[in-house]
Design a protein around this motif. Structure first.
Motif, PDB file in Angstrom:
ATOM      1  N   MET A  37      35.088  13.317  55.140  1.00  0.00           N
ATOM      2  CA  MET A  37      33.766  12.853  54.349  1.00  0.00           C
ATOM      3  C   MET A  37      32.492  13.177  55.263  1.00  0.00           C
ATOM      4  SD  MET A  37      34.348  11.618  51.447  1.00  0.00           S
ATOM      5  CE  MET A  37      32.893  11.577  50.370  1.00  0.00           C
ATOM      6  N   ASP A  38      31.719  14.622  54.349  1.00  0.00           N
ATOM      7  CA  ASP A  38      30.418  14.965  55.144  1.00  0.00           C
ATOM      8  C   ASP A  38      29.875  13.750  55.289  1.00  0.00           C
ATOM      9  OD1 ASP A  38      27.742  15.656  55.754  1.00  0.00           O
ATOM     10  OD2 ASP A  38      29.127  17.906  56.051  1.00  0.00           O
ATOM     11  N   PHE A  39      28.496  13.777  55.944  1.00  0.00           N
ATOM     12  CA  PHE A  39      28.055  12.027  56.637  1.00  0.00           C
ATOM     13  C   PHE A  39      27.013  12.524  55.684  1.00  0.00           C
ATOM     14  CE2 PHE A  39      28.762  11.537  61.152  1.00  0.00           C
ATOM     15  CZ  PHE A  39      29.459  10.065  60.362  1.00  0.00           C
ATOM     16  N   PRO A  46      29.581  10.543  43.941  1.00  0.00           N
ATOM     17  CA  PRO A  46      30.302   9.439  43.856  1.00  0.00           C
ATOM     18  C   PRO A  46      30.609   8.127  44.587  1.00  0.00           C
ATOM     19  CG  PRO A  46      31.998  11.443  43.562  1.00  0.00           C
ATOM     20  CD  PRO A  46      30.581  12.076  43.821  1.00  0.00           C
ATOM     21  N   PHE A  47      30.582   8.897  45.554  1.00  0.00           N
ATOM     22  CA  PHE A  47      31.083   8.039  47.048  1.00  0.00           C
ATOM     23  C   PHE A  47      30.503   6.365  47.263  1.00  0.00           C
ATOM     24  CE2 PHE A  47      31.443   6.303  51.124  1.00  0.00           C
ATOM     25  CZ  PHE A  47      32.957   6.408  50.965  1.00  0.00           C
ATOM     26  N   ASN A  51      31.847   3.030  47.573  1.00  0.00           N
ATOM     27  CA  ASN A  51      30.817   1.927  49.156  1.00  0.00           C
ATOM     28  C   ASN A  51      29.286   2.080  48.984  1.00  0.00           C
ATOM     29  OD1 ASN A  51      29.907   0.645  51.075  1.00  0.00           O
ATOM     30  ND2 ASN A  51      31.078   2.055  52.930  1.00  0.00           N
ATOM     31  N   PRO A  52      29.170   0.848  48.015  1.00  0.00           N
ATOM     32  CA  PRO A  52      27.190   0.651  47.842  1.00  0.00           C
ATOM     33  C   PRO A  52      26.762   0.808  49.289  1.00  0.00           C
ATOM     34  CG  PRO A  52      28.825  -0.693  46.883  1.00  0.00           C
ATOM     35  CD  PRO A  52      29.905  -0.695  47.612  1.00  0.00           C
ATOM     36  N   ASN A  53      27.519   0.701  50.674  1.00  0.00           N
ATOM     37  CA  ASN A  53      26.530   0.878  51.416  1.00  0.00           C
ATOM     38  C   ASN A  53      27.009   1.953  52.573  1.00  0.00           C
ATOM     39  OD1 ASN A  53      25.708  -0.239  54.233  1.00  0.00           O
ATOM     40  ND2 ASN A  53      28.061  -0.691  55.245  1.00  0.00           N
ATOM     41  N   GLY A  54      28.226   2.698  51.962  1.00  0.00           N
ATOM     42  CA  GLY A  54      27.399   4.425  52.416  1.00  0.00           C
ATOM     43  C   GLY A  54      28.084   4.607  53.822  1.00  0.00           C
ATOM     44  N   PHE A  69      36.172  -1.259  50.638  1.00  0.00           N
ATOM     45  CA  PHE A  69      35.134  -0.847  51.807  1.00  0.00           C
ATOM     46  C   PHE A  69      35.294  -2.146  52.473  1.00  0.00           C
ATOM     47  CE2 PHE A  69      31.814  -3.203  48.823  1.00  0.00           C
ATOM     48  CZ  PHE A  69      31.373  -3.605  49.535  1.00  0.00           C
ATOM     49  N   GLU A  70      35.007  -1.387  53.741  1.00  0.00           N
ATOM     50  CA  GLU A  70      34.997  -2.865  54.888  1.00  0.00           C
ATOM     51  C   GLU A  70      36.013  -2.328  55.768  1.00  0.00           C
ATOM     52  OE1 GLU A  70      32.407  -3.770  56.634  1.00  0.00           O
ATOM     53  OE2 GLU A  70      31.467  -2.789  55.501  1.00  0.00           O
TER      54      GLU A  70
END
Length: 226
Positions: A37-39, A46-47, A51-54, A69-70
């Motif tokens: 992934m690119d930051f 849609p990411f 992961n709601p925390n990005g 996630f995590e």
């Protein structure tokens, strides 16, 4: 695992946390596909639904329909779902909960301090904040010393019990950053000299084929500029 559909792993070349997941996927021989992934995409849809925390890592498992996630939660999920022979985990007390303790220490005690040192070395606009850099360098040494002292006291080659578990393997990728973030303060060679029991443990983990493969894949990704 021949009938297992590939898990999708959202990753990033430079970030150690996704490579913790890659190591475990390799160890368990679970097929997976990596999307680097690119930051700039992490806080966009849609990411952001993934992961709601990005942040990475995150996974999508078509075999169970779960999106997670995590990194710590992902490791525990992979163990519970796919490690049916309990090769890398314990299922009874106290070793089950001790393994969780060492994983939580890794996610709360290693990752944030190593990561903050990396932030102030590479990304923070104001440079030369000696007190800040010293703070995180000292924490890197302290955390490594905790591992070293425990392994000595444990009298075995692993953090918990008589086998390598996910709790051991989770610690590896953040140490890959040490040459870059501790160069002026003393790199991996200095840590291993000061903490020889830790050094022997880390070398054993690094020699595992699953760890080597993850490291090689990360090096390739780094060269690719992701």
């Amino acid at each position: 695992m021949s009938s297992t559909k590939p898990i999708k792993l959202y990753s990033h070349a430079g970030g150690p946390n996704p490579w913790k997941v890659a190591i475990m996927l390799n160890e368990l021989d679970i097929p997976y596909e990596t999307e680097l992934m690119d930051f700039t995409k992490l806080h966009q849809e849609p990411f952001e639904t993934t992961n709601p925390n990005g942040r990475v890592p995150a996974i999508e498992d078509p075999n169970t329909g779960i999106t997670l996630f995590e990194s710590g939660a992902i490791l525990e999920y992979l163990e519970e779902t796919y490690d049916k022979s309990n090769k890398f985990r314990y299922t009874s007390s106290p070793d089950k909960f001790l393994s969780q303790s060492w994983l939580h220490f890794q996610t709360s005690g290693q990752g944030p301090y190593f990561g903050q040192r990396a932030w102030f070395i590479f990304y923070h606009q104001e440079k030369g904040l000696t007190s800040v850099l010293d703070r995180y360098a000292n924490e890197i040494r302290r955390v490594t010393g905790v591992l070293d002292a425990h392994l000595k006291k444990q009298g075995t080659q692993n953090l918990v019990g008589d086998k390598v578990t996910y709790a051991d393997l989770a610690w590896v990728p953040w140490y890959w950053l040490i040459p870059a973030i501790m160069g002026e303060e003393g790199g991996m060679e200095d840590l291993q000299k000061k903490f020889p029991t830790f050094a022997a443990w880390f070398d054993r983990l690094s020699a595992r084929p699953a760890v080597k493969k993850a490291r090689e894949d990360r090096d390739k990704a780094m060269k690719g500029g992701h």
